[in-house]
Design a protein around this motif. Structure first.
Motif, PDB file in Angstrom:
ATOM      1  N   CYS A  22     -20.020 -10.822 -25.794  1.00 57.11           N
ATOM      2  CA  CYS A  22     -20.849  -9.705 -26.228  1.00 57.11           C
ATOM      3  C   CYS A  22     -21.258  -8.787 -25.105  1.00 57.11           C
ATOM      4  O   CYS A  22     -21.671  -7.658 -25.333  1.00 57.11           O
ATOM      5  N   CYS A  23     -21.158  -9.307 -23.873  1.00 58.97           N
ATOM      6  CA  CYS A  23     -21.582  -8.491 -22.717  1.00 58.97           C
ATOM      7  C   CYS A  23     -20.406  -7.895 -21.963  1.00 58.97           C
ATOM      8  O   CYS A  23     -20.616  -7.171 -20.990  1.00 58.97           O
ATOM      9  N   MET A  24     -19.170  -8.259 -22.278  1.00 60.70           N
ATOM     10  CA  MET A  24     -18.007  -7.808 -21.533  1.00 60.70           C
ATOM     11  C   MET A  24     -17.716  -6.337 -21.794  1.00 60.70           C
ATOM     12  O   MET A  24     -17.803  -5.891 -22.956  1.00 60.70           O
ATOM     13  N   LYS A  25     -17.415  -5.632 -20.772  1.00 54.51           N
ATOM     14  CA  LYS A  25     -16.976  -4.247 -20.885  1.00 54.51           C
ATOM     15  C   LYS A  25     -15.694  -4.094 -20.068  1.00 54.51           C
ATOM     16  O   LYS A  25     -15.718  -3.652 -18.926  1.00 54.51           O
ATOM     17  N   PRO A  26     -14.553  -4.524 -20.615  1.00 57.47           N
ATOM     18  CA  PRO A  26     -13.302  -4.522 -19.860  1.00 57.47           C
ATOM     19  C   PRO A  26     -12.936  -3.163 -19.333  1.00 57.47           C
ATOM     20  O   PRO A  26     -12.375  -3.039 -18.257  1.00 57.47           O
ATOM     21  N   LYS A  27     -13.259  -2.140 -20.118  1.00 60.38           N
ATOM     22  CA  LYS A  27     -12.884  -0.808 -19.662  1.00 60.38           C
ATOM     23  C   LYS A  27     -13.563  -0.463 -18.355  1.00 60.38           C
ATOM     24  O   LYS A  27     -12.958   0.094 -17.449  1.00 60.38           O
ATOM     25  N   ASP A  28     -14.841  -0.818 -18.260  1.00 59.11           N
ATOM     26  CA  ASP A  28     -15.549  -0.572 -17.012  1.00 59.11           C
ATOM     27  C   ASP A  28     -14.944  -1.372 -15.866  1.00 59.11           C
ATOM     28  O   ASP A  28     -14.818  -0.891 -14.734  1.00 59.11           O
ATOM     29  N   GLN A  29     -14.567  -2.614 -16.165  1.00 60.31           N
ATOM     30  CA  GLN A  29     -13.983  -3.452 -15.116  1.00 60.31           C
ATOM     31  C   GLN A  29     -12.649  -2.884 -14.652  1.00 60.31           C
ATOM     32  O   GLN A  29     -12.329  -2.912 -13.461  1.00 60.31           O
ATOM     33  N   PHE A  30     -11.876  -2.376 -15.583  1.00 62.45           N
ATOM     34  CA  PHE A  30     -10.599  -1.763 -15.187  1.00 62.45           C
ATOM     35  C   PHE A  30     -10.835  -0.565 -14.288  1.00 62.45           C
ATOM     36  O   PHE A  30     -10.104  -0.348 -13.306  1.00 62.45           O
ATOM     37  N   ASP A  31     -11.841   0.221 -14.596  1.00 58.20           N
ATOM     38  CA  ASP A  31     -12.148   1.373 -13.744  1.00 58.20           C
ATOM     39  C   ASP A  31     -12.551   0.929 -12.345  1.00 58.20           C
ATOM     40  O   ASP A  31     -12.114   1.513 -11.338  1.00 58.20           O
ATOM     41  N   ASN A  32     -13.376  -0.108 -12.284  1.00 59.02           N
ATOM     42  CA  ASN A  32     -13.811  -0.600 -10.973  1.00 59.02           C
ATOM     43  C   ASN A  32     -12.647  -1.180 -10.183  1.00 59.02           C
ATOM     44  O   ASN A  32     -12.507  -0.943  -8.967  1.00 59.02           O
ATOM     45  N   LEU A  33     -11.818  -1.955 -10.889  1.00 53.75           N
ATOM     46  CA  LEU A  33     -10.669  -2.555 -10.208  1.00 53.75           C
ATOM     47  C   LEU A  33      -9.680  -1.491  -9.742  1.00 53.75           C
ATOM     48  O   LEU A  33      -9.056  -1.604  -8.685  1.00 53.75           O
ATOM     49  N   GLU A  34      -9.534  -0.451 -10.552  1.00 58.24           N
ATOM     50  CA  GLU A  34      -8.621   0.620 -10.170  1.00 58.24           C
ATOM     51  C   GLU A  34      -9.092   1.311  -8.890  1.00 58.24           C
ATOM     52  O   GLU A  34      -8.296   1.598  -7.983  1.00 58.24           O
ATOM     53  N   LYS A  35     -10.382   1.547  -8.796  1.00 62.40           N
ATOM     54  CA  LYS A  35     -10.929   2.160  -7.581  1.00 62.40           C
ATOM     55  C   LYS A  35     -10.785   1.231  -6.386  1.00 62.40           C
ATOM     56  O   LYS A  35     -10.421   1.658  -5.283  1.00 62.40           O
ATOM     57  N   HIS A  36     -11.042  -0.043  -6.600  1.00 65.55           N
ATOM     58  CA  HIS A  36     -10.986  -0.994  -5.484  1.00 65.55           C
ATOM     59  C   HIS A  36      -9.563  -1.163  -4.959  1.00 65.55           C
ATOM     60  O   HIS A  36      -9.318  -1.170  -3.733  1.00 65.55           O
ATOM     61  N   THR A  37      -8.608  -1.313  -5.862  1.00 68.98           N
ATOM     62  CA  THR A  37      -7.217  -1.491  -5.411  1.00 68.98           C
ATOM     63  C   THR A  37      -6.684  -0.234  -4.726  1.00 68.98           C
ATOM     64  O   THR A  37      -5.886  -0.320  -3.780  1.00 68.98           O
ATOM     65  N   GLN A  38      -7.109   0.932  -5.195  1.00 69.66           N
ATOM     66  CA  GLN A  38      -6.695   2.167  -4.515  1.00 69.66           C
ATOM     67  C   GLN A  38      -7.286   2.228  -3.119  1.00 69.66           C
ATOM     68  O   GLN A  38      -6.621   2.658  -2.168  1.00 69.66           O
ATOM     69  N   TRP A  39      -8.520   1.775  -2.970  1.00 68.99           N
ATOM     70  CA  TRP A  39      -9.136   1.703  -1.639  1.00 68.99           C
ATOM     71  C   TRP A  39      -8.347   0.756  -0.730  1.00 68.99           C
ATOM     72  O   TRP A  39      -8.137   1.017   0.458  1.00 68.99           O
ATOM     73  N   GLY A  40      -7.879  -0.382  -1.292  1.00 68.34           N
ATOM     74  CA  GLY A  40      -7.077  -1.321  -0.501  1.00 68.34           C
ATOM     75  C   GLY A  40      -5.786  -0.690  -0.011  1.00 68.34           C
ATOM     76  O   GLY A  40      -5.372  -0.902   1.137  1.00 68.34           O
ATOM     77  N   ILE A  41      -5.129   0.085  -0.876  1.00 64.80           N
ATOM     78  CA  ILE A  41      -3.897   0.769  -0.463  1.00 64.80           C
ATOM     79  C   ILE A  41      -4.198   1.809   0.619  1.00 64.80           C
ATOM     80  O   ILE A  41      -3.436   1.975   1.586  1.00 64.80           O
ATOM     81  N   ASP A  42      -5.312   2.507   0.490  1.00 64.67           N
ATOM     82  CA  ASP A  42      -5.697   3.491   1.512  1.00 64.67           C
ATOM     83  C   ASP A  42      -5.914   2.814   2.855  1.00 64.67           C
ATOM     84  O   ASP A  42      -5.527   3.353   3.901  1.00 64.67           O
ATOM     85  N   VAL A  43      -6.546   1.626   2.850  1.00 62.69           N
ATOM     86  CA  VAL A  43      -6.757   0.884   4.097  1.00 62.69           C
ATOM     87  C   VAL A  43      -5.413   0.510   4.721  1.00 62.69           C
ATOM     88  O   VAL A  43      -5.206   0.625   5.940  1.00 62.69           O
ATOM     89  N   LEU A  44      -4.466   0.085   3.892  1.00 60.25           N
ATOM     90  CA  LEU A  44      -3.149  -0.295   4.395  1.00 60.25           C
ATOM     91  C   LEU A  44      -2.427   0.907   4.999  1.00 60.25           C
ATOM     92  O   LEU A  44      -1.812   0.806   6.077  1.00 60.25           O
ATOM     93  N   GLU A  45      -2.512   2.033   4.334  1.00 63.11           N
ATOM     94  CA  GLU A  45      -1.866   3.245   4.865  1.00 63.11           C
ATOM     95  C   GLU A  45      -2.541   3.716   6.148  1.00 63.11           C
ATOM     96  O   GLU A  45      -1.878   4.232   7.056  1.00 63.11           O
ATOM     97  N   LYS A  46      -3.846   3.529   6.223  1.00 60.36           N
ATOM     98  CA  LYS A  46      -4.560   3.891   7.450  1.00 60.36           C
ATOM     99  C   LYS A  46      -4.101   3.008   8.610  1.00 60.36           C
ATOM    100  O   LYS A  46      -3.903   3.487   9.738  1.00 60.36           O
ATOM    101  N   TYR A  47      -3.890   1.723   8.339  1.00 63.23           N
ATOM    102  CA  TYR A  47      -3.429   0.805   9.393  1.00 63.23           C
ATOM    103  C   TYR A  47      -2.003   1.173   9.829  1.00 63.23           C
ATOM    104  O   TYR A  47      -1.672   1.121  11.018  1.00 63.23           O
ATOM    105  N   ILE A  48      -1.160   1.562   8.857  1.00 57.58           N
ATOM    106  CA  ILE A  48       0.197   1.992   9.201  1.00 57.58           C
ATOM    107  C   ILE A  48       0.155   3.208  10.122  1.00 57.58           C
ATOM    108  O   ILE A  48       0.891   3.288  11.117  1.00 57.58           O
ATOM    109  N   LYS A  49      -0.710   4.145   9.821  1.00 60.60           N
ATOM    110  CA  LYS A  49      -0.849   5.340  10.664  1.00 60.60           C
ATOM    111  C   LYS A  49      -1.341   4.976  12.055  1.00 60.60           C
ATOM    112  O   LYS A  49      -0.871   5.527  13.064  1.00 60.60           O
ATOM    113  N   PHE A  50      -2.248   4.023  12.138  1.00 56.26           N
ATOM    114  CA  PHE A  50      -2.750   3.557  13.429  1.00 56.26           C
ATOM    115  C   PHE A  50      -1.623   2.964  14.271  1.00 56.26           C
ATOM    116  O   PHE A  50      -1.459   3.295  15.463  1.00 56.26           O
TER     117      PHE A  50
END
Length: 604
Positions: free
Chosen positions: A20-48
């Motif tokens: 009754c308390c689950m909001k999967p859509k919200d979790q997908f949005d949060n996970l989408e932002k987090h995984t994109q941040w992880g890819i950005d960190v990886l690309e930043k390390y590649i540039k370094f």
């Protein structure tokens, strides 16, 4: 993996979550932002890492340029300086720095291939995987929403049918209680009520079926599909984290792999520094600049109470005083020379000696004839290096002999090659004309002969310096250039090296073997002021530009008179007319001597 209480493990939220308390859509949005941040960190390390490789390449290039900048130039004075241990150590340091730069290039190459390239490909794969997982999640969410809409529609239809059935039942009951209503109307109302009840029952069954289906889909969605998708996303994210950690380890390992080689380079630099020998370098300086002069003796006391008398230092005397008679001696130049800053005094006996006085006058008054042959064609200095101290002169003469021998060997190699070619042409005429190489073979033969004469001349001077030859006759002295082996301030001066600063003549003495020349023969040559007689004729084979003093220019094919044949030094004295005479290279003329002339011979 899936339980009644599913645990969501992202964004730090690790807690049981009831349906009754689950909001999967919200979790997908949060996970989408987090995984994109992880890819950005990886690309930043590649540039370094990429910028690090560029720095390594730039550093290596600068090190190589620095090493190249300080490398000794070929055929320059710097090459001579690298015989010292300190400069050789510096050269070793430059070479090791070049290898050191190579290791930084290795770092750049390894980081590019093992980190930058690998991570770039991994990022592309990661983006595709992330896109696929979120697409599956959204698809499952849309399916559940569709089931929910179907359930809602079925519920509303069931509710509507129930209300319609209730109204129909109430209408039937009203009609049945009314006595004024016909039996047909009552029957019609009853049938309508039954129809509505049947429709309500059908809607109820449909709603029940749809509800069960939705509950099943919802259960699968929240306990199977979504957890699986979240698990895949979690695995993907964890692999990304592990991969970036492995890349950081590789980053350090690439540096660590070259440390032993860099350490070896530094060890070699240390070894080169420890090989510096100050004693050896000092000895090289001594060998390079020692003059071979003997230190001057003590200066005798001059007693001014007696008539003025100039005394001579024992070590500066060039003539023996054992028998009380001074006679000229000819030998090595290095042993009896005075130090440049010490004046040599003459004794009264020497001042009365006519031979040395007349020889000094002869050398001063006729520089053109007796000095030009010892000068280089460019007029830069004496050809026999007599302007140098004995030890330096010996080294220069030895170096010249070695160079001439190398030139002879080259010419002989060319001659041998042409001879073999000629033999091939003779055996196989179709391959070439054997006579076509004869002219070149003749030229090589002449060149070899000229070089051998030069070697003999320089070896004679070298033997004289080393004291290996006995004192020679006048002809040998003319061949070795003893007459003209003096340091000249100009081309016209040849006696400066034989004079002390006060203008007095300094005779030279060899400490090995000396020979006395009879004064009568010596005087006779100096008294011969009459023009030399003609002893033959000659034809110029080549054009010769007589640019040095004492030489004469001739044109090819010109006929001239010979007044002095070659004494072994490679020069023949000729005369064009009463006012023009001088020396030309013997190899440039074909000489025809008079048979009646003394020692006449015909040669080319």
């Amino acid at each position: 993996m899936v339980s009644q209480s599913h645990r969501y493990v992202f964004h730090g939220a690790i807690s049981p979550a009831p349906l009754c308390c689950m909001k999967p859509k919200d979790q997908f949005d949060n996970l989408e932002k987090h995984t994109q941040w992880g890819i950005d960190v990886l690309e930043k390390y590649i540039k370094f890492v990429k910028e690090r490789t560029e720095i390594e390449l730039s550093y290596a290039k600068q090190l190589r340029n620095l090493s190249k900048k300080y490398q000794p130039k070929k055929n320059s004075k710097e090459e001579e300086e690298y015989r010292y241990t300190s400069t050789r150590a510096f050269l070793a340091t430059l070479n090791e720095m070049n290898d050191y730069a190579g290791q930084h290039e290795v770092i750049s190459e390894n980081m590019t291939s093992l980190i930058t390239g690998e991570l770039t490909r991994y990022v592309q794969e990661l983006k595709q995987e992330r896109k696929s997982h979120f697409h599956d999640g959204r698809k499952a969410q849309q399916h559940l929403e569709t089931c929910w809409k179907q359930l809602e529609a079925s519920k509303r239809r069931f509710e509507r049918d129930c209300k319609e059935a209730d109204r129909a039942q109430q209408y039937f009951e009203k009609m049945d209680a009314d006595i004024n209503v016909t039996k047909a109307d009552v029957e019609k109302a009853r049938q309508q009520a039954q129809l509505r009840h049947q429709m309500a029952e059908d809607s109820k069954a449909e709603y029940s079926s749809t509800l069960q289906k939705f509950n099943s889909e919802q259960h699968d969605h929240y306990y199977t599909h979504i957890p699986n998708i979240f698990q895949k996303i979690q695995d993907m994210e964890e692999r990304r984290i592990v991969r970036i950690g492995e890349s950081m380890k590789t980053f350090a390992e690439v540096d660590r792999q070259v440390i032993p080689i860099i350490g070896k380079c530094l060890d070699e630099i240390t070894k080169a520094a420890e090989s510096i020998d100050h004693k050896n370098d000092s000895q090289l300086v001594i060998e390079a600049f020692k003059s071979g002069f003997e230190p001057p003796g003590d200066i005798e006391f001059e007693d001014f109470t007696q008539p003025m008398k100039r005394t001579i230092s024992e070590s500066s005397l060039s003539n023996s005083r054992g028998d009380g008679k001074s006679e000229p001696k000819f030998g090595g130049k290095s042993k009896g020379k005075l130090w440049p800053f010490i004046k040599k005094n003459k004794s009264p006996k020497q001042q009365k000696e006519p031979l040395s006085h007349r020889f000094n006058e002869f050398m001063t008054s006729k520089p053109k004839i007796h000095c030009f042959r010892s000068l280089k064609r460019g007029g830069a200095g004496p050809e026999d290096f007599s302007n140098l101290p004995p030890e330096q002169r010996r080294k220069k003469l030895q170096q010249k002999v070695d160079e001439l021998n190398k030139d002879i060997q080259k010419e002989m190699d060319q001659r041998d090659a042409l001879t073999k070619m000629k033999d091939v042409y003779i055996k196989n005429p179709q391959m070439g004309d054997a006579a076509s190489v004869d002219h070149r073979l003749a030229e090589l033969g002449q060149n070899i002969e000229k070089l051998r004469l030069e070697v003999q001349k320089f070896e004679g001077w070298l033997a004289e310096v080393e004291g290996r030859l006995p004192a020679r006759t006048e002809q040998a002295r003319r061949q070795s250039g003893l007459y003209e082996a003096q340091n000249t301030s100009t081309v016209n001066s040849c006696a400066q090296d034989r004079e002390s600063p006060d203008g007095s003549y300094t005779e030279e003495q060899s400490q090995e073997t000396e020979m006395k020349v009879p004064a009568t023969d010596f005087d006779d040559e100096f008294d011969d002021e009459e023009p030399l007689p003609t002893i033959g004729t000659c034809k110029a084979l080549y054009t010769f530009e007589g640019q040095n003093e004492g030489t004469i220019s001739v044109a090819e094919g010109e006929m001239l008179y010979v007044i002095e044949e070659d004494k072994g030094d490679g020069w023949t004295r000729i005369r064009r007319n009463e006012d023009e005479e001088g020396y030309v290279p013997t190899s440039y003329v074909e000489v025809y001597l008079d048979k009646n002339a003394k020692g006449a011979m015909t040669y080319i």
